[in-house]
Motif scaffolding. Structure first.
Motif, PDB file in Angstrom:
ATOM      1  N   CYS A  59       0.827  -1.201   0.000  1.00 56.92           N
ATOM      2  CA  CYS A  59       0.000   0.000   0.000  1.00 56.92           C
ATOM      3  C   CYS A  59       0.865   1.256   0.000  1.00 56.92           C
ATOM      4  CB  CYS A  59      -0.909   0.020   1.223  1.00 56.92           C
ATOM      5  SG  CYS A  59      -2.211  -1.215   1.220  1.00 56.92           S
ATOM      6  N   HIS A  60       1.991   1.188   0.712  1.00 55.03           N
ATOM      7  CA  HIS A  60       2.868   2.349   0.802  1.00 55.03           C
ATOM      8  C   HIS A  60       3.370   2.764  -0.581  1.00 55.03           C
ATOM      9  CE1 HIS A  60       6.280   4.353   3.383  1.00 55.03           C
ATOM     10  NE2 HIS A  60       5.592   5.228   2.681  1.00 55.03           N
ATOM     11  N   ARG A  61       3.629   1.793  -1.443  1.00 53.33           N
ATOM     12  CA  ARG A  61       3.992   2.126  -2.829  1.00 53.33           C
ATOM     13  C   ARG A  61       2.940   3.044  -3.445  1.00 53.33           C
ATOM     14  NH1 ARG A  61       5.024  -3.487  -6.107  1.00 53.33           N
ATOM     15  NH2 ARG A  61       7.028  -4.114  -5.233  1.00 53.33           N
ATOM     16  N   VAL A  62       1.688   2.678  -3.234  1.00 52.18           N
ATOM     17  CA  VAL A  62       0.575   3.370  -3.885  1.00 52.18           C
ATOM     18  C   VAL A  62       0.351   4.752  -3.278  1.00 52.18           C
ATOM     19  CG1 VAL A  62      -1.906   3.253  -4.332  1.00 52.18           C
ATOM     20  CG2 VAL A  62      -0.496   1.207  -4.582  1.00 52.18           C
ATOM     21  N   THR A  63       0.414   4.850  -1.940  1.00 52.01           N
ATOM     22  CA  THR A  63       0.247   6.169  -1.331  1.00 52.01           C
ATOM     23  C   THR A  63       1.407   7.085  -1.698  1.00 52.01           C
ATOM     24  OG1 THR A  63       1.263   5.439   0.759  1.00 52.01           O
ATOM     25  CG2 THR A  63      -1.140   5.282   0.577  1.00 52.01           C
ATOM     26  N   LEU A  64       2.612   6.532  -1.845  1.00 53.98           N
ATOM     27  CA  LEU A  64       3.742   7.332  -2.315  1.00 53.98           C
ATOM     28  C   LEU A  64       3.492   7.871  -3.717  1.00 53.98           C
ATOM     29  CD1 LEU A  64       6.822   5.222  -1.140  1.00 53.98           C
ATOM     30  CD2 LEU A  64       6.367   7.607  -0.514  1.00 53.98           C
ATOM     31  N   ALA A  65       3.037   7.010  -4.623  1.00 50.09           N
ATOM     32  CA  ALA A  65       2.775   7.452  -5.990  1.00 50.09           C
ATOM     33  C   ALA A  65       1.696   8.530  -6.010  1.00 50.09           C
ATOM     34  CB  ALA A  65       2.358   6.262  -6.848  1.00 50.09           C
ATOM     35  N   ASN A 104      14.031  -3.216 -10.391  1.00 53.18           N
ATOM     36  CA  ASN A 104      12.759  -3.673  -9.833  1.00 53.18           C
ATOM     37  C   ASN A 104      12.792  -5.166  -9.526  1.00 53.18           C
ATOM     38  OD1 ASN A 104      11.588  -1.145  -9.961  1.00 53.18           O
ATOM     39  ND2 ASN A 104      10.369  -1.575 -11.781  1.00 53.18           N
ATOM     40  N   ASP A 105      13.341  -5.948 -10.448  1.00 53.54           N
ATOM     41  CA  ASP A 105      13.414  -7.399 -10.239  1.00 53.54           C
ATOM     42  C   ASP A 105      14.246  -7.730  -9.007  1.00 53.54           C
ATOM     43  OD1 ASP A 105      11.848  -7.893 -12.459  1.00 53.54           O
ATOM     44  OD2 ASP A 105      13.528  -8.358 -13.786  1.00 53.54           O
ATOM     45  N   LEU A 106      15.415  -7.093  -8.886  1.00 52.44           N
ATOM     46  CA  LEU A 106      16.276  -7.317  -7.729  1.00 52.44           C
ATOM     47  C   LEU A 106      15.584  -6.890  -6.438  1.00 52.44           C
ATOM     48  CD1 LEU A 106      19.205  -7.908  -6.567  1.00 52.44           C
ATOM     49  CD2 LEU A 106      19.555  -5.428  -6.800  1.00 52.44           C
ATOM     50  N   ILE A 107      15.003  -5.696  -6.450  1.00 55.12           N
ATOM     51  CA  ILE A 107      14.394  -5.135  -5.248  1.00 55.12           C
ATOM     52  C   ILE A 107      13.193  -5.958  -4.807  1.00 55.12           C
ATOM     53  CG2 ILE A 107      13.096  -3.130  -4.403  1.00 55.12           C
ATOM     54  CD1 ILE A 107      15.060  -1.442  -6.217  1.00 55.12           C
ATOM     55  N   TYR A 108      12.337  -6.331  -5.745  1.00 60.80           N
ATOM     56  CA  TYR A 108      11.155  -7.118  -5.369  1.00 60.80           C
ATOM     57  C   TYR A 108      11.553  -8.477  -4.806  1.00 60.80           C
ATOM     58  CZ  TYR A 108       7.085 -10.056  -5.493  1.00 60.80           C
ATOM     59  OH  TYR A 108       6.102 -10.938  -5.123  1.00 60.80           O
ATOM     60  N   THR A 109      12.416  -9.184  -5.519  1.00 59.07           N
ATOM     61  CA  THR A 109      12.723 -10.566  -5.161  1.00 59.07           C
ATOM     62  C   THR A 109      13.471 -10.667  -3.846  1.00 59.07           C
ATOM     63  OG1 THR A 109      12.805 -11.150  -7.513  1.00 59.07           O
ATOM     64  CG2 THR A 109      13.817 -12.681  -5.956  1.00 59.07           C
ATOM     65  N   ALA A 121      11.936   2.717  -9.543  1.00 60.28           N
ATOM     66  CA  ALA A 121      12.830   1.851  -8.777  1.00 60.28           C
ATOM     67  C   ALA A 121      13.037   2.406  -7.373  1.00 60.28           C
ATOM     68  CB  ALA A 121      14.175   1.709  -9.492  1.00 60.28           C
ATOM     69  N   ASP A 122      13.212   3.708  -7.256  1.00 59.97           N
ATOM     70  CA  ASP A 122      13.368   4.338  -5.946  1.00 59.97           C
ATOM     71  C   ASP A 122      12.090   4.195  -5.126  1.00 59.97           C
ATOM     72  OD1 ASP A 122      16.063   5.897  -6.257  1.00 59.97           O
ATOM     73  OD2 ASP A 122      14.917   6.409  -8.055  1.00 59.97           O
ATOM     74  N   LEU A 123      10.965   4.425  -5.774  1.00 57.44           N
ATOM     75  CA  LEU A 123       9.683   4.339  -5.078  1.00 57.44           C
ATOM     76  C   LEU A 123       9.442   2.933  -4.530  1.00 57.44           C
ATOM     77  CD1 LEU A 123       6.371   5.995  -6.036  1.00 57.44           C
ATOM     78  CD2 LEU A 123       6.370   3.557  -5.604  1.00 57.44           C
ATOM     79  N   ARG A 124       9.820   1.910  -5.287  1.00 58.28           N
ATOM     80  CA  ARG A 124       9.567   0.535  -4.859  1.00 58.28           C
ATOM     81  C   ARG A 124      10.546   0.084  -3.769  1.00 58.28           C
ATOM     82  NH1 ARG A 124       7.505  -2.938 -10.003  1.00 58.28           N
ATOM     83  NH2 ARG A 124       8.396  -4.605  -8.725  1.00 58.28           N
ATOM     84  N   LEU A 125      11.737   0.678  -3.710  1.00 58.92           N
ATOM     85  CA  LEU A 125      12.684   0.336  -2.660  1.00 58.92           C
ATOM     86  C   LEU A 125      12.350   1.010  -1.334  1.00 58.92           C
ATOM     87  CD1 LEU A 125      15.373  -0.997  -1.752  1.00 58.92           C
ATOM     88  CD2 LEU A 125      16.548   1.066  -2.606  1.00 58.92           C
ATOM     89  N   PHE A 126      11.833   2.227  -1.399  1.00 58.79           N
ATOM     90  CA  PHE A 126      11.677   3.049  -0.202  1.00 58.79           C
ATOM     91  C   PHE A 126      10.846   2.402   0.911  1.00 58.79           C
ATOM     92  CE2 PHE A 126       9.514   6.293   2.312  1.00 58.79           C
ATOM     93  CZ  PHE A 126      10.586   7.023   2.793  1.00 58.79           C
TER      94      PHE A 126
END
Length: 341
Positions: free
Chosen positions: A57-63, A196-201, A252-257
């Motif tokens: 959810c944090h990804r989405v509220t950030l976006a 993204n692949d590295l960060i997600y996995t 990529a930054d948004l998904r890592l944060f």
């Protein structure tokens, strides 16, 4: 939406893997897209159901925040602890309960809301799904208020479509000043996709692999991959770049944060990721502070919700009060100089 979005975990031998103690994330079932004929990009049409402790959810509220869509897309926030065994609908359900008392504060959490997106005043996120014949119960949910149906419940796809249609959705930030999460440059897209692949996995989902797996070997593998990736990303940032792909903040930054925001105050203890703090990675720490300082980022999350949500579900429900050194969080995120080196 353009470009590949790697969002889902391999579901092969699902039951066997879960039986031996591995945490395996499920697959989101609603995959419509804003911009399709039946879901046009219009201001005021869409609504989000979220929980502020949930990193997806944090990804989405950030976006929503960094793209200037706070006024264009309405929002309901669930209480960070899910329902208990005594709930008539059952345990582990996201609940819209603005009067519920947080054990951390002894009072309601002011960010929590009643359910307003459907107009029906529903209590549970599960009831939003049930209206469409689904047994899913996860958040985030992107909801079409006009058509009265779920659009999408996969966070990676939601952030991509908000970015692609920010102008048409009613962004209050002019295009020249607004971040572009998914730039049109093909070379940059390849770079973001690989990150993204590295960060997600290994990091986003890797934290859950470590924290929620009951097999020591599975945990150890996830633990090693998580910290190997932190080393790799710290080295990437060591050349002085401001963000992961250069001078511009991207997807990529948004998904890592969200994961790194939670690491020191929550994940080190709750997810058994006690190998190091983000504060021990000087380049990552300064990156974390830099992102936290961007307009809208601090307001898009809540460590109070994170502490309550993660520790409030532990065996005794007691929420740790620290860390307090070198200073409390999230105040520490305003101090990049705390990192040595």
């Amino acid at each position: 939406m353009t470009g590949d979005i790697s969002t889902e975990e391999d579901q092969t031998d699902l039951q066997t893997r879960r039986a031996r103690g591995e945490f395996v994330r499920g697959v989101s079932g609603f995959r419509r897209a804003i911009g399709d004929p039946e879901t046009p990009a219009e201001p005021g049409r869409y609504h989000l159901f979220v929980a502020l402790n949930c990193p997806w959810c944090h990804r989405v509220t950030l976006a929503r925040s960094v793209l200037g869509l706070e006024q264009a897309i309405t929002l309901d926030i669930a209480f960070p602890n899910r329902t208990g065994e005594d709930d008539p609908e059952g345990p582990n359900l996201w609940e819209f309960a603005p009067d519920r008392i947080a054990s951390l504060t002894g009072a309601p959490l002011p960010e929590c809301t009643a359910e307003t997106g459907t107009g029906a005043g529903l209590r549970l996120a599960k009831e939003v799904y049930r209206r469409e014949g689904s047994e899913e119960q996860s958040v985030p949910i992107l909801y079409d208020k006009r058509a009265q149906r779920i659009v999408n419940n996969e966070s990676a796809e939601i952030i991509r479509m908000l970015d692609a249609h920010a102008d048409a959705l009613g962004s209050t930030v002019c295009a020249d000043a607004r971040v572009v999460l998914w730039p049109q440059d093909p070379a940059r897209q390849v770079e973001i996709r690989e990150l993204n692949d590295l960060i997600y996995t290994t990091i986003n989902n890797g934290a859950y692999k470590a924290g929620f797996s009951s097999d020591q070997e599975v945990y150890a593998t996830a633990f090693a991959a998580y910290f190997d990736s932190l080393d790799r990303l710290d080295q990437l940032l060591s050349d002085g770049r401001a963000f992961l792909t250069g001078d511009a903040f991207t997807e990529a930054d948004l998904r890592l944060f969200p994961t790194l925001y939670r690491h020191d105050p929550v994940y080190m203890l709750r997810m058994k990721l006690n190998g190091a703090r983000i504060l021990d990675y000087p380049h990552l720490w300064r990156w974390l502070c830099r992102v936290y300082g961007l307009p809208g980022v601090a307001e898009a999350g809540s460590l109070r919700h994170c502490r309550q949500g993660y520790f409030g579900r532990s065996w005794n429900g007691v929420v740790p009060l620290g860390p307090l050194k070198p200073m409390p969080y999230p105040e520490a995120y305003g101090h990049p100089e705390l990192a040595e080196g």
